[in-house]
Design a protein around this motif. Structure first.
Motif, PDB file in Angstrom:
ATOM      1  N   GLU A 349       0.836  -1.214   0.000  1.00  0.00           N
ATOM      2  CA  GLU A 349       0.000   0.000   0.000  1.00  0.00           C
ATOM      3  C   GLU A 349       0.864   1.255   0.000  1.00  0.00           C
ATOM      4  OE1 GLU A 349      -3.597   2.072   2.610  1.00  0.00           O
ATOM      5  OE2 GLU A 349      -2.941   0.030   3.039  1.00  0.00           O
ATOM      6  N   GLN A 350       1.946   1.242   0.823  1.00  0.00           N
ATOM      7  CA  GLN A 350       2.844   2.398   0.859  1.00  0.00           C
ATOM      8  C   GLN A 350       3.584   2.552  -0.470  1.00  0.00           C
ATOM      9  OE1 GLN A 350       4.405   0.689   4.719  1.00  0.00           O
ATOM     10  NE2 GLN A 350       4.928   2.855   5.017  1.00  0.00           N
ATOM     11  N   ILE A 351       4.005   1.429  -1.046  1.00  0.00           N
ATOM     12  CA  ILE A 351       4.711   1.487  -2.336  1.00  0.00           C
ATOM     13  C   ILE A 351       3.787   2.024  -3.423  1.00  0.00           C
ATOM     14  CG2 ILE A 351       5.817   0.064  -4.110  1.00  0.00           C
ATOM     15  CD1 ILE A 351       6.717  -1.806  -1.825  1.00  0.00           C
ATOM     16  N   ALA A 352       2.528   1.546  -3.434  1.00  0.00           N
ATOM     17  CA  ALA A 352       1.571   2.010  -4.435  1.00  0.00           C
ATOM     18  C   ALA A 352       1.315   3.504  -4.300  1.00  0.00           C
ATOM     19  CB  ALA A 352       0.260   1.226  -4.308  1.00  0.00           C
ATOM     20  N   GLU A 353       1.215   3.983  -3.078  1.00  0.00           N
ATOM     21  CA  GLU A 353       0.977   5.421  -2.870  1.00  0.00           C
ATOM     22  C   GLU A 353       2.153   6.247  -3.381  1.00  0.00           C
ATOM     23  OE1 GLU A 353       0.057   8.558   0.813  1.00  0.00           O
ATOM     24  OE2 GLU A 353       0.262   6.406   1.203  1.00  0.00           O
ATOM     25  N   ALA A 354       3.381   5.773  -3.141  1.00  0.00           N
ATOM     26  CA  ALA A 354       4.561   6.504  -3.600  1.00  0.00           C
ATOM     27  C   ALA A 354       4.630   6.531  -5.120  1.00  0.00           C
ATOM     28  CB  ALA A 354       5.821   5.870  -3.013  1.00  0.00           C
ATOM     29  N   ILE A 355       4.394   5.404  -5.764  1.00  0.00           N
ATOM     30  CA  ILE A 355       4.440   5.346  -7.230  1.00  0.00           C
ATOM     31  C   ILE A 355       3.335   6.196  -7.838  1.00  0.00           C
ATOM     32  CG2 ILE A 355       4.213   3.809  -9.223  1.00  0.00           C
ATOM     33  CD1 ILE A 355       5.493   1.615  -7.563  1.00  0.00           C
ATOM     34  N   GLY A 356       2.148   6.194  -7.221  1.00  0.00           N
ATOM     35  CA  GLY A 356       1.022   6.966  -7.743  1.00  0.00           C
ATOM     36  C   GLY A 356       1.275   8.456  -7.791  1.00  0.00           C
ATOM     37  N   GLY A 357       2.234   8.954  -7.009  1.00  0.00           N
ATOM     38  CA  GLY A 357       2.560  10.375  -7.071  1.00  0.00           C
ATOM     39  C   GLY A 357       3.319  10.769  -8.315  1.00  0.00           C
ATOM     40  N   VAL A 358       3.807   9.769  -9.069  1.00  0.00           N
ATOM     41  CA  VAL A 358       4.595  10.048 -10.272  1.00  0.00           C
ATOM     42  C   VAL A 358       3.897   9.541 -11.527  1.00  0.00           C
ATOM     43  CG1 VAL A 358       6.790   9.576 -11.435  1.00  0.00           C
ATOM     44  CG2 VAL A 358       6.747  10.014  -8.986  1.00  0.00           C
ATOM     45  N   PHE A 361      -2.279   5.592 -11.932  1.00  0.00           N
ATOM     46  CA  PHE A 361      -2.815   4.264 -12.238  1.00  0.00           C
ATOM     47  C   PHE A 361      -3.992   3.997 -11.309  1.00  0.00           C
ATOM     48  CE2 PHE A 361       0.402   3.690  -8.985  1.00  0.00           C
ATOM     49  CZ  PHE A 361      -0.170   2.806  -8.092  1.00  0.00           C
ATOM     50  N   ASP A 362      -4.777   2.980 -11.653  1.00  0.00           N
ATOM     51  CA  ASP A 362      -5.953   2.615 -10.859  1.00  0.00           C
ATOM     52  C   ASP A 362      -5.769   1.311 -10.107  1.00  0.00           C
ATOM     53  OD1 ASP A 362      -7.658   4.809 -11.753  1.00  0.00           O
ATOM     54  OD2 ASP A 362      -7.587   3.815 -13.707  1.00  0.00           O
ATOM     55  N   GLY A 363      -4.712   0.567 -10.400  1.00  0.00           N
ATOM     56  CA  GLY A 363      -4.476  -0.678  -9.703  1.00  0.00           C
ATOM     57  C   GLY A 363      -3.075  -1.176  -9.955  1.00  0.00           C
ATOM     58  N   GLN A 375      -3.345  -4.320  -5.447  1.00  0.00           N
ATOM     59  CA  GLN A 375      -3.816  -3.092  -4.818  1.00  0.00           C
ATOM     60  C   GLN A 375      -4.718  -2.385  -5.825  1.00  0.00           C
ATOM     61  OE1 GLN A 375      -2.952  -2.021  -1.717  1.00  0.00           O
ATOM     62  NE2 GLN A 375      -4.173  -0.170  -1.800  1.00  0.00           N
ATOM     63  N   GLY A 376      -5.983  -2.133  -5.472  1.00  0.00           N
ATOM     64  CA  GLY A 376      -6.906  -1.458  -6.359  1.00  0.00           C
ATOM     65  C   GLY A 376      -7.362  -2.352  -7.495  1.00  0.00           C
ATOM     66  N   LEU A 377      -7.582  -1.737  -8.686  1.00  0.00           N
ATOM     67  CA  LEU A 377      -8.065  -2.460  -9.859  1.00  0.00           C
ATOM     68  C   LEU A 377      -6.997  -3.422 -10.358  1.00  0.00           C
ATOM     69  CD1 LEU A 377     -10.318  -2.627 -12.113  1.00  0.00           C
ATOM     70  CD2 LEU A 377      -8.928  -0.946 -13.366  1.00  0.00           C
TER      71      LEU A 377
END
Length: 852
Positions: A349-358, A361-363, A375-377
């Protein structure tokens, strides 16, 4: 109401006829200019039929005559000088306001190379021209720079070009990833229909037209209804249709003319916008009436668009750099997370949040520590496995991206998941493992300029659509596209993830190796081959070879490495590898014959195959066919049904062969290297009449390039070697009134070993230099802007200095005038290679030649 369609790759199946249309070989020119094709000795080979209207010279009377018999000396001097500035096939030149006949009638001239000949195009010079359009380029560009976004910059560009050219509608037409176009900026005159925001299908500009747009940056159609003029004769002296790819007067495809008429357009102009050599978009100009702008204005438009393309690229790169900076910050954040003990399984979850800032994506999904994590879709684990197996076929170590997953991986994911896009980041190569980012399907309305299809009418001929009214289509199955900035950030993220995976699989307690582990991924591609070479050398030396073969094997690796470092795109030639070994060890390398073409292989396989080839050649020299004068080796490459390459080695004419009593190191290399390291096959058959071997190279490694049978020895390269052996010394003199030609000749002489090169543009300057400097060799241009180099030639004769004459006249005539052998005459236009060639010819004949 929008029309509801599911996106399909075969939605326009009837466009193949347009894609096959040979638009560069139409054999006609437009009415605003005429065209001549000339040989390198200025003989006219072809002429357009409208030469009478444009030049006052009948096309039939021009064929087979020399151009200098029809034009004034001043015009010929200008054309010769311009031809000498052309350095390549795709380069063109232009000269404005040339008095061709010496009667005061001026013309604008365009010229370029076409195969072994040269094309010259003539347009009448506008008599009332008062404006310097080139001076307007910088002010227009200053307005463009004020734009804060690419769209704002494009809008400023079309406004400026509308004032410069007088066209009634100007549009910036940007190509999308699937090659269809969308109008993002527009400038209209009153009464013109707007296309702003409308989409145009990719079939409107077929592939061959896109290719021409990258070579010829500006295309004008002055009048869609004007008659065209054929080129006479319609073929060159070798029977080929004349290639008009770079011709500014090239006639227009009838399908495209019909397309323009359907848009109520009588004249058009298109200017290419390039990024990194690729077609980013077009500036499309339309007019409801015939409209021609002269060559000087078009040249100003072309210059402006090239500078505009540069500014546009800078604007887009600024946004991409900002995204890359965020990716660099992401690297540090992810490293800190992993240093704190987080991994893919426990901290997804933490990794997904960090990547999502750059990267949006939806999943997210991956396999970590034997578990499927999402994580997610995300797809199911079975669906994820199908995608991963599909990606295993893609090139290793690269990101994989699509905004149409069902097209890229058909039926891998159930439609109810509503997944449209995928960005896969490699984590491991053996076995392949990926971190996959998914984007949701977004049904969107695409508004086309008319229904994006073409219809077949009488006789099955393709006709373009007649209506360009807005036509809405609902596209399903796709996600929002991944932007170039996101892809650059994703590539940096790929390196970060590979590094983190390496950390997780390394010894966390080895603090002294922590820094090297961080750097390992970043430098892995640079030192990978070096590590392999060291490993192989260590293995060879460890055998303590009693027959002294170790040095030969190491030299084989060195030769292979020399080839690999010169190979283009990371591939090397197996045939050249065999040739180098034959030349190095075989008494007569001409007895090694290769059939079936050549095999190109990735650089990573070079160490393995260099050793196999070395063992085969040296064994044949010591014990087989190459050890006797009557023996020969035949090598054949064939493509297999699986897509790989079968390589057969047959020896014949040598001594009788018996199987070895023991299997030595060399035999083991031949039999086991390819199966063990490349996943291929190897079979060795010790036939009594000669050794036979069969090897199979898998398709992921080998690409067969078919061609005629060839012999690999160095004799095929002797002319080049002889040319390379030409060396000059001392001081050379170049007498040439064109600065660029003089600089090119000076560079060529320095490359051939001249210690110093002096240049002069006039006879008096050349004579002064001869008085001040001792000269060993000279190249003289016969015609120096109306003067002659004869006084310089006389002085060189008195001094006993050899010289070459550079001229556009016949070699015999120039030799007679300069009192030098024909072998010493450089015919214009000449190249750097031509200088080296004639110096080699002079040196080989002896006599009054330079000291080579």
């Amino acid at each position: 109401m929008p029309h509801d369609h599911t996106a399909r790759s075969d939605r326009l199946p009837d466009l193949s006829e347009c894609a096959r249309e040979p638009i560069q070989f139409l054999g006609h020119v437009q009415a605003f200019g005429c065209l001549l094709i000339i040989s390198n000795d200025w003989v006219i080979q072809n002429a357009s039929a409208n030469s009478t209207e444009i030049l006052g010279l009948t096309a039939g009377d021009l064929i087979g005559t020399r151009l200098l018999d029809h034009l004034s000396p001043g015009a010929m001097h200008d054309l010769r000088g311009k031809f000498q500035t052309l350095s390549g096939e795709d380069e063109s030149g232009r000269v404005f306001g040339v008095d061709l006949m010496g009667n005061g009638r001026c013309f604008d001239v365009a010229l370029h190379r076409t195969g072994r000949s040269y094309a010259i195009e003539f347009e009448r010079k506008a008599g009332d021209r008062r404006r310097d359009d080139m001076a307007l380029v910088q002010p227009l560009l200053a307005r463009v720079r004020k734009g804060r976004t690419p769209v704002e910059m494009c809008q400023s560009a079309v406004r400026g070009l509308a004032a410069l050219t007088g066209f009634a509608r100007l549009m910036v037409y940007r190509f999308e990833p699937d090659q269809h176009g969308v109008v993002i900026a527009e400038c209209l005159s009153e009464g013109m229909e707007s296309y702003l925001g409308l989409h145009f299908p990719s079939g409107d500009i077929p592939p061959q037209a896109r290719a021409l747009y990258t070579k010829s940056l500006l295309r004008i159609i002055a009048d869609v209804d004007a008659p065209v003029s054929p080129i006479l004769p319609d073929r060159d002296p070798e029977g080929r249709v004349v290639d008009l790819s770079l011709a500014v007067t090239r006639a227009v495809s009838p399908i495209h003319l019909e397309y323009l008429r359907n848009m109520q357009v009588q004249a058009s102009m298109s200017v290419s916008i390039l990024r990194d050599g690729q077609l980013w978009g077009l500036i499309a100009c339309h007019h409801p009436e015939p409209h021609h702008i002269d060559y000087e204005t078009r040249s100003a438009v072309e210059l402006f668009t090239q500078l505009f393309s540069y500014e546009l690229n800078l604007c887009e790169e600024w946004a991409e750099r900002a995204q890359v900076e965020r990716a660099h910050d992401l690297h540090e954040r992810l490293v800190m997370l992993f240093e704190a003990g987080v991994d893919f399984g426990t901290g997804l979850e933490q990794i997904a949040e960090a990547i999502g800032g750059v990267v949006g994506f939806d999943g997210l999904a991956l396999c970590a520590n034997g578990s499927y994590c999402t994580q997610g879709l995300a797809p199911t684990e079975a669906e994820f496995g199908r995608i991963e197996r599909h990606l295993a076929r893609a090139p290793a170590g690269r990101i994989f991206v699509t905004d149409f997953l069902d097209q890229a991986c058909p039926e891998a994911v159930a439609p109810e998941r509503q997944i449209g896009g995928l960005l896969a980041l490699p984590l491991k190569q053996h076995p392949r493992r990926f971190l996959m980012l998914f984007r949701r399907e977004v049904a969107r309305d695409v508004v086309w300029a008319g229904s994006p299809t073409k219809i077949s009418e009488e006789g099955g001929r393709i006709h373009p659509r007649k209506s360009f009214a807005a036509w809405a289509e609902t596209v399903r199955g796709r996600s929002a596209p991944w932007s170039p900035a996101e892809l650059r950030a994703a590539d940096l993220l790929r390196v970060t993830l590979l590094e983190l995976v390496l950390k997780l699989t390394s010894d966390q307690n080895a603090a002294g190796q922590k820094r090297s582990r961080k750097q390992e991924v970043l430098i892995s591609e640079l030192n990978h081959r070096l590590r392999n070479v060291f490993g192989l050398v260590s293995g060879i030396v460890a055998q303590a070879d009693p027959e002294g073969q170790a040095s030969g094997r190491i030299r084989a690796l060195a030769r292979a490495n020399d080839q690999l470092t010169q190979a283009r795109r990371g591939r090397y030639s197996l045939m050249k590898l065999i040739r180098d070994e034959a030349v190095a060890f075989a008494p007569d390398p001409t007895r090694v014959l290769v059939e079936g073409g050549d095999v190109l292989l990735p650089a990573a396989t070079g160490d393995t195959l260099s050793l196999v080839v070395h063992e085969l050649v040296t064994n044949s020299v010591k014990h087989g066919a190459l050890g006797v004068p009557t023996g020969e080796v035949r090598i054949a490459f064939t493509r297999t049904a699986q897509g790989g390459v079968e390589w057969r080695w047959h020896e014949a004419g040598g001594p009788p062969v018996t199987p070895p009593d023991r299997v030595g190191f060399g035999s083991t290399l031949i039999a086991r290297s390819i199966p063990h390291e490349l996943g291929g096959e190897a079979e060795i058959d010790y036939c009594a009449d000669g050794l036979r071997a069969r090897f199979y190279l898998p398709p992921r490694h080998a690409e067969l390039m078919t061609g005629p049978s060839v012999a690999p020895p160095a004799s095929a390269g002797e002319p080049e070697a002889a040319r390379d052996s030409i060396r000059l010394s001392g001081t050379a003199l170049v007498v040439e009134d064109n600065l660029i030609i003089a600089m090119n000749a000076a560079d060529a002489l320095r490359g051939l070993g001249a210690d110093h090169v002096l240049t002069a543009g006039t006879p008096s300057e050349a004579l002064r230099l001869l008085d001040e400097h001792p000269v060993n060799l000279a190249i003289l241009d016969v015609d120096l802007g109306g003067l002659t180099s004869a006084p310089v030639a006389e002085r060189l004769k008195e001094l006993g200095v050899p010289y070459l004459l550079a001229t556009g006249y016949d070699a015999d005539l120039a030799a007679k005038e300069g009192d030098v052998p024909v072998a010493h005459v450089l015919g214009k236009p000449y190249s750097n290679e031509g200088i080296a060639e004639i110096l080699g010819r002079v040196g080989s004949r002896g006599g009054q030649g330079p000291d080579v």
